[in-house]
Design a protein around this motif. Structure first.
Motif, PDB file in Angstrom:
ATOM      1  N   ALA A  66       0.849  -1.208   0.000  1.00 16.08           N
ATOM      2  CA  ALA A  66       0.000   0.000   0.000  1.00 16.08           C
ATOM      3  C   ALA A  66       0.880   1.252   0.000  1.00 16.08           C
ATOM      4  O   ALA A  66       0.577   2.226  -0.703  1.00 16.08           O
ATOM      5  CB  ALA A  66      -0.927  -0.017   1.203  1.00 16.08           C
ATOM      6  N   ALA A  67       1.973   1.222   0.786  1.00 17.16           N
ATOM      7  CA  ALA A  67       2.852   2.402   0.858  1.00 17.16           C
ATOM      8  C   ALA A  67       3.495   2.664  -0.507  1.00 17.16           C
ATOM      9  O   ALA A  67       3.608   3.821  -0.939  1.00 17.16           O
ATOM     10  CB  ALA A  67       3.919   2.187   1.921  1.00 17.16           C
ATOM     11  N   GLU A  68       3.910   1.584  -1.188  1.00 15.53           N
ATOM     12  CA  GLU A  68       4.511   1.753  -2.523  1.00 15.53           C
ATOM     13  C   GLU A  68       3.485   2.314  -3.517  1.00 15.53           C
ATOM     14  O   GLU A  68       3.796   3.221  -4.292  1.00 15.53           O
ATOM     15  CB  GLU A  68       5.043   0.409  -3.035  1.00 15.53           C
ATOM     16  CG  GLU A  68       6.309  -0.055  -2.319  1.00 15.53           C
ATOM     17  CD  GLU A  68       6.526  -1.574  -2.401  1.00 15.53           C
ATOM     18  OE1 GLU A  68       7.479  -2.053  -1.781  1.00 15.53           O
ATOM     19  OE2 GLU A  68       5.719  -2.264  -3.077  1.00 15.53           O
ATOM     20  N   VAL A  69       2.265   1.779  -3.461  1.00 13.75           N
ATOM     21  CA  VAL A  69       1.216   2.255  -4.374  1.00 13.75           C
ATOM     22  C   VAL A  69       0.896   3.723  -4.065  1.00 13.75           C
ATOM     23  O   VAL A  69       0.752   4.542  -4.979  1.00 13.75           O
ATOM     24  CB  VAL A  69      -0.068   1.389  -4.255  1.00 13.75           C
ATOM     25  CG1 VAL A  69      -1.205   1.977  -5.075  1.00 13.75           C
ATOM     26  CG2 VAL A  69       0.218  -0.032  -4.702  1.00 13.75           C
ATOM     27  N   LEU A  70       0.850   4.048  -2.753  1.00 18.23           N
ATOM     28  CA  LEU A  70       0.546   5.422  -2.362  1.00 18.23           C
ATOM     29  C   LEU A  70       1.631   6.378  -2.877  1.00 18.23           C
ATOM     30  O   LEU A  70       1.324   7.422  -3.473  1.00 18.23           O
ATOM     31  CB  LEU A  70       0.431   5.522  -0.836  1.00 18.23           C
ATOM     32  CG  LEU A  70       0.126   6.919  -0.301  1.00 18.23           C
ATOM     33  CD1 LEU A  70      -1.282   7.343  -0.693  1.00 18.23           C
ATOM     34  CD2 LEU A  70       0.264   6.978   1.226  1.00 18.23           C
ATOM     35  N   ALA A  71       2.922   5.985  -2.657  1.00 24.48           N
ATOM     36  CA  ALA A  71       4.026   6.846  -3.098  1.00 24.48           C
ATOM     37  C   ALA A  71       3.964   7.045  -4.614  1.00 24.48           C
ATOM     38  O   ALA A  71       4.097   8.170  -5.116  1.00 24.48           O
ATOM     39  CB  ALA A  71       5.361   6.222  -2.691  1.00 24.48           C
ATOM     40  N   ALA A  72       3.733   5.927  -5.342  1.00 28.40           N
ATOM     41  CA  ALA A  72       3.673   6.027  -6.811  1.00 28.40           C
ATOM     42  C   ALA A  72       2.481   6.893  -7.237  1.00 28.40           C
ATOM     43  O   ALA A  72       2.602   7.735  -8.135  1.00 28.40           O
ATOM     44  CB  ALA A  72       3.556   4.629  -7.423  1.00 28.40           C
ATOM     45  N   SER A  73       1.326   6.733  -6.553  1.00 25.49           N
ATOM     46  CA  SER A  73       0.124   7.491  -6.930  1.00 25.49           C
ATOM     47  C   SER A  73       0.334   8.990  -6.708  1.00 25.49           C
ATOM     48  O   SER A  73      -0.088   9.805  -7.526  1.00 25.49           O
ATOM     49  CB  SER A  73      -1.084   7.039  -6.118  1.00 25.49           C
ATOM     50  OG  SER A  73      -1.300   5.676  -6.337  1.00 25.49           O
ATOM     51  N   VAL A  74       0.962   9.326  -5.579  1.00 25.72           N
ATOM     52  CA  VAL A  74       1.218  10.749  -5.297  1.00 25.72           C
ATOM     53  C   VAL A  74       2.135  11.320  -6.383  1.00 25.72           C
ATOM     54  O   VAL A  74       1.875  12.393  -6.940  1.00 25.72           O
ATOM     55  CB  VAL A  74       1.834  10.919  -3.886  1.00 25.72           C
ATOM     56  CG1 VAL A  74       2.320  12.348  -3.684  1.00 25.72           C
ATOM     57  CG2 VAL A  74       0.802  10.561  -2.825  1.00 25.72           C
ATOM     58  N   LEU A  75       3.205  10.566  -6.705  1.00 23.27           N
ATOM     59  CA  LEU A  75       4.140  11.013  -7.756  1.00 23.27           C
ATOM     60  C   LEU A  75       3.414  11.171  -9.097  1.00 23.27           C
ATOM     61  O   LEU A  75       3.602  12.153  -9.810  1.00 23.27           O
ATOM     62  CB  LEU A  75       5.250   9.980  -7.930  1.00 23.27           C
ATOM     63  CG  LEU A  75       6.537  10.178  -7.122  1.00 23.27           C
ATOM     64  CD1 LEU A  75       7.494   9.025  -7.408  1.00 23.27           C
ATOM     65  CD2 LEU A  75       7.189  11.505  -7.461  1.00 23.27           C
ATOM     66  N   THR A 126      13.027   1.198  -6.642  1.00 22.50           N
ATOM     67  CA  THR A 126      12.826   0.667  -7.998  1.00 22.50           C
ATOM     68  C   THR A 126      11.347   0.403  -8.262  1.00 22.50           C
ATOM     69  O   THR A 126      10.812   0.757  -9.311  1.00 22.50           O
ATOM     70  CB  THR A 126      13.620  -0.652  -8.164  1.00 22.50           C
ATOM     71  OG1 THR A 126      14.983  -0.352  -7.956  1.00 22.50           O
ATOM     72  CG2 THR A 126      13.425  -1.255  -9.538  1.00 22.50           C
ATOM     73  N   ILE A 127      10.687  -0.208  -7.258  1.00 18.44           N
ATOM     74  CA  ILE A 127       9.264  -0.552  -7.417  1.00 18.44           C
ATOM     75  C   ILE A 127       8.432   0.708  -7.613  1.00 18.44           C
ATOM     76  O   ILE A 127       7.598   0.788  -8.531  1.00 18.44           O
ATOM     77  CB  ILE A 127       8.769  -1.349  -6.182  1.00 18.44           C
ATOM     78  CG1 ILE A 127       9.551  -2.663  -6.064  1.00 18.44           C
ATOM     79  CG2 ILE A 127       7.273  -1.605  -6.263  1.00 18.44           C
ATOM     80  CD1 ILE A 127       9.312  -3.419  -4.784  1.00 18.44           C
ATOM     81  N   VAL A 128       8.712   1.726  -6.775  1.00 14.71           N
ATOM     82  CA  VAL A 128       7.934   2.962  -6.853  1.00 14.71           C
ATOM     83  C   VAL A 128       8.185   3.669  -8.198  1.00 14.71           C
ATOM     84  O   VAL A 128       7.237   4.126  -8.857  1.00 14.71           O
ATOM     85  CB  VAL A 128       8.273   3.902  -5.661  1.00 14.71           C
ATOM     86  CG1 VAL A 128       7.621   5.270  -5.852  1.00 14.71           C
ATOM     87  CG2 VAL A 128       7.810   3.278  -4.354  1.00 14.71           C
ATOM     88  N   VAL A 129       9.466   3.720  -8.614  1.00 14.44           N
ATOM     89  CA  VAL A 129       9.793   4.406  -9.878  1.00 14.44           C
ATOM     90  C   VAL A 129       9.125   3.693 -11.053  1.00 14.44           C
ATOM     91  O   VAL A 129       8.554   4.326 -11.946  1.00 14.44           O
ATOM     92  CB  VAL A 129      11.323   4.491 -10.074  1.00 14.44           C
ATOM     93  CG1 VAL A 129      11.656   4.977 -11.481  1.00 14.44           C
ATOM     94  CG2 VAL A 129      11.943   5.419  -9.047  1.00 14.44           C
ATOM     95  N   MET A 130       9.150   2.358 -11.034  1.00  8.97           N
ATOM     96  CA  MET A 130       8.532   1.613 -12.137  1.00  8.97           C
ATOM     97  C   MET A 130       7.014   1.799 -12.155  1.00  8.97           C
ATOM     98  O   MET A 130       6.400   1.953 -13.223  1.00  8.97           O
ATOM     99  CB  MET A 130       8.864   0.128 -12.030  1.00  8.97           C
ATOM    100  CG  MET A 130      10.296  -0.166 -12.461  1.00  8.97           C
ATOM    101  SD  MET A 130      10.560  -1.926 -12.734  1.00  8.97           S
ATOM    102  CE  MET A 130       9.615  -2.202 -14.202  1.00  8.97           C
ATOM    103  N   ALA A 131       6.419   1.815 -10.960  1.00  5.57           N
ATOM    104  CA  ALA A 131       4.957   2.008 -10.886  1.00  5.57           C
ATOM    105  C   ALA A 131       4.597   3.407 -11.366  1.00  5.57           C
ATOM    106  O   ALA A 131       3.589   3.600 -12.068  1.00  5.57           O
ATOM    107  CB  ALA A 131       4.477   1.805  -9.452  1.00  5.57           C
ATOM    108  N   PHE A 132       5.438   4.368 -11.014  1.00  2.00           N
ATOM    109  CA  PHE A 132       5.206   5.749 -11.473  1.00  2.00           C
ATOM    110  C   PHE A 132       5.281   5.799 -13.002  1.00  2.00           C
ATOM    111  O   PHE A 132       4.385   6.357 -13.655  1.00  2.00           O
ATOM    112  CB  PHE A 132       6.255   6.675 -10.843  1.00  2.00           C
ATOM    113  CG  PHE A 132       6.426   7.978 -11.578  1.00  2.00           C
ATOM    114  CD1 PHE A 132       5.457   8.966 -11.487  1.00  2.00           C
ATOM    115  CD2 PHE A 132       7.547   8.207 -12.369  1.00  2.00           C
ATOM    116  CE1 PHE A 132       5.593  10.162 -12.173  1.00  2.00           C
ATOM    117  CE2 PHE A 132       7.687   9.392 -13.058  1.00  2.00           C
ATOM    118  CZ  PHE A 132       6.717  10.379 -12.972  1.00  2.00           C
TER     119      PHE A 132
END
Lengths: 254, 274
Positions: A66-75, A126-132
């Motif tokens: 959830a934290a990774e999805v949240l960070a990516a969504s905000v970005l 890496t996960i957050v950047v790729m999701a972004f």
């Protein structure tokens, strides 16, 4: 009575359909119409939730995803919407880049994970950047579409009332484009969630994707399906947040 | 002949062209007229006579190539606070309630919320939409939405009400009823009004004076004084004199409309598919 018909009845019908589907699958697995080695019974999946939370730190993993999805969504939001505005205001930039952004939206970026691993290391970054990267394109496209689709007569009304450019943006252009922007955000969220769990699965770090991989390798099918249910839960939570955000914006614009 | 007061709105030798070189089109050519304070004037002409161009020029949304528009001798070069515009297309904000739509001009002027909602309610009642304050535009009919637009324009109490075919998209019966409503409001507020329309009946029903325009380039063909008693009741509208004015304007307009139709057919012949 109205409240029941309009809000609770659809929820009840949805849940009842889900329960019915689970019951049908349960029967089909128990009667070996579906191979029990491929599909565990829904009751055993349901029974694995406790074990997943207790032994496999399921909630912590759900929190990590959830934290990774949240960070990516905000970005995605803070980068995607302003970039879209730039493309809307600068016609030449839009002509130059819109097709590329559309191509990015369709690209299976998850397959480029080795490149991102080299660039950002084997970490949640890496996960957050790729999701972004996977989720930003639809937000840009739908936001540009939203602003381009504002009916000229609404802008004329604003001009006839001598609105400043800033008032014109905040009071007319943005509220008129909000529905389309939120369609983009929903798509971006779907892409981000798919990428987060996909990359977690592939590089074996982080939350639920990692857990699904581990459980699948242990051939713990009820656990695997229970972990997938957790991913659905993350998706439901984020959609609910997005929906209430849209409702709040609509209310404050009234 | 009606005696008119001093000019509130003055249009002097206004011309407007679109395009360049050989493909340039003169939409409005050397148009001059004035509208007196409290007068209801209509501009009528066939499609393509530059009515809407004139609407945008008078409203200050588009600059004229030549000529001058002024309100009480003050030139109009951009949207002017004395002019309130009602557009042909549906123009309510779908994300705002009826009250918030009508209060919008006051909101951008910085009027306090309580006061602006109070003033909005007054104008909502004036257009006959009392009780619909909290409805969203999507819940209203086309005619009701157009009344919201009119109330939104009237709320800032402009000296001149400028309307571009506000009932164009509505059916004939709704048009007649809304016309009566607009007339009622105009009489109550003594509002100087300039209506652009392509409906002869509407022009005669509402106006003190009708200006007939020619087909492209749009020029003034004739002014017709409508010397009919007010209120323009059903009895007035079915009278011989009403019919006489309609026939007189149609006589002027028929030739222009025929030219417009011929030009359209010519365009289709020479540029098929455009």
């Amino acid at each position: 009575m109205r409240h029941w018909r309009h809000r609770l009845l659809p929820v009840a019908v949805g849940l009842a359909s889900l329960a019915l589907l689970a019951a049908v699958v349960e029967l089909m697995v128990r009667s070996s119409l579906i191979n029990p080695f491929i599909m565990p019974t829904p009751s055993s999946v349901f029974g694995s939730f406790g074990r997943l939370i207790g032994e496999e730190h399921g909630l912590a993993r759900l929190g990590a995803t959830a934290a990774e999805v949240l960070a990516a969504s905000v970005l995605i939001t803070v980068v995607g919407v302003p970039v879209a505005l730039l493309l809307h205001w600068r016609v030449r930039l839009r002509a130059a880049f819109e097709s590329w952004v559309a191509a990015l939206a369709a690209a299976p970026l998850v397959l480029a994970y080795p490149l991102f691993l080299v660039l950002f290391g084997r970490s949640q970054l890496t996960i957050v950047v790729m999701a972004f990267a996977a989720g930003v394109a639809p937000v840009i496209l739908k936001t540009v579409e939203g602003f381009a689709g504002v009916r000229p007569v609404l802008v004329d009304v604003g001009r006839s009332l001598r609105l400043t450019p800033s008032q014109l943006f905040w009071k007319i252009l943005l509220p008129a484009a909000i529905p389309s922007i939120f369609v983009g955000l929903r798509l971006g969220l779907i892409f981000a969630l798919l990428t987060v769990t996909g990359v977690e699965f592939l590089i074996n770090i982080g939350g639920l994707g990692h857990l699904i991989n581990e459980l699948a390798e242990r051939y713990d099918m009820p656990g695997t399906y229970a972990a997938i249910t957790f991913v659905v839960l993350v998706s439901v939570i984020f959609f609910a947040i997005l929906e209430s955000g849209e409702r709040w914006l609509a209310r404050s614009a009234r | 002949m009606t005696v008119r007061g001093p000019a509130m709105l003055k249009i002097e030798a206004v011309s407007k062209r679109y395009g360049y070189g050989a493909s340039a089109v003169t939409a409005v050519d050397n148009v001059s007229f004035d509208v007196a304070a409290g007068e209801f004037m209509s501009i009528i002409g066939p499609s393509g006579c530059g009515k809407s161009t004139l609407f945008h020029v008078i409203g200050g949304l588009t600059g004229a190539d030549e000529g001058r528009v002024s309100v009480e001798d003050e030139p109009v070069t951009a949207p002017h606070p004395a002019i309130g515009m009602v557009f042909q297309e549906e123009s309510t904000f779908p994300w705002r309630s009826v009250a918030a739509n009508v209060a919008f001009p006051l909101e951008v002027q910085g009027v306090a919320k309580r006061e602006r909602l109070e003033r909005a309610r007054r104008f909502i009642a004036l257009v006959g939409l009392k009780g619909f304050e909290n409805h969203m535009p999507g819940e209203l009919s086309g005619g009701m939405r157009q009344r919201v637009s009119i109330a939104r324009t009237l709320v800032s109490e402009p000296k001149i009400l400028l309307m571009d075919e506000p009932f164009g998209a509505l059916d004939e019966q709704t048009r007649l009823l809304l016309g009566e409503k607009v007339l009622e409001i105009q009489q109550e507020l003594k509002q100087t009004t300039l209506l652009i329309t392509h409906s002869i009946t509407e022009a005669v029903q509402l106006s003190d004076r009708v200006m007939v325009m020619t087909f492209r380039p749009g020029r003034v063909k004739r002014f017709v004084e409508i010397d009919l008693p007010r209120p323009r009741t059903a009895e007035v509208m079915t009278s011989d004199r009403f019919g006489h004015y309609v026939a007189q304007i149609w006589g002027d307009l028929r030739e222009e409309a025929s030219r417009g139709m011929a030009a359209q057919e010519e365009r289709v012949r020479t540029h098929p598919g455009v």
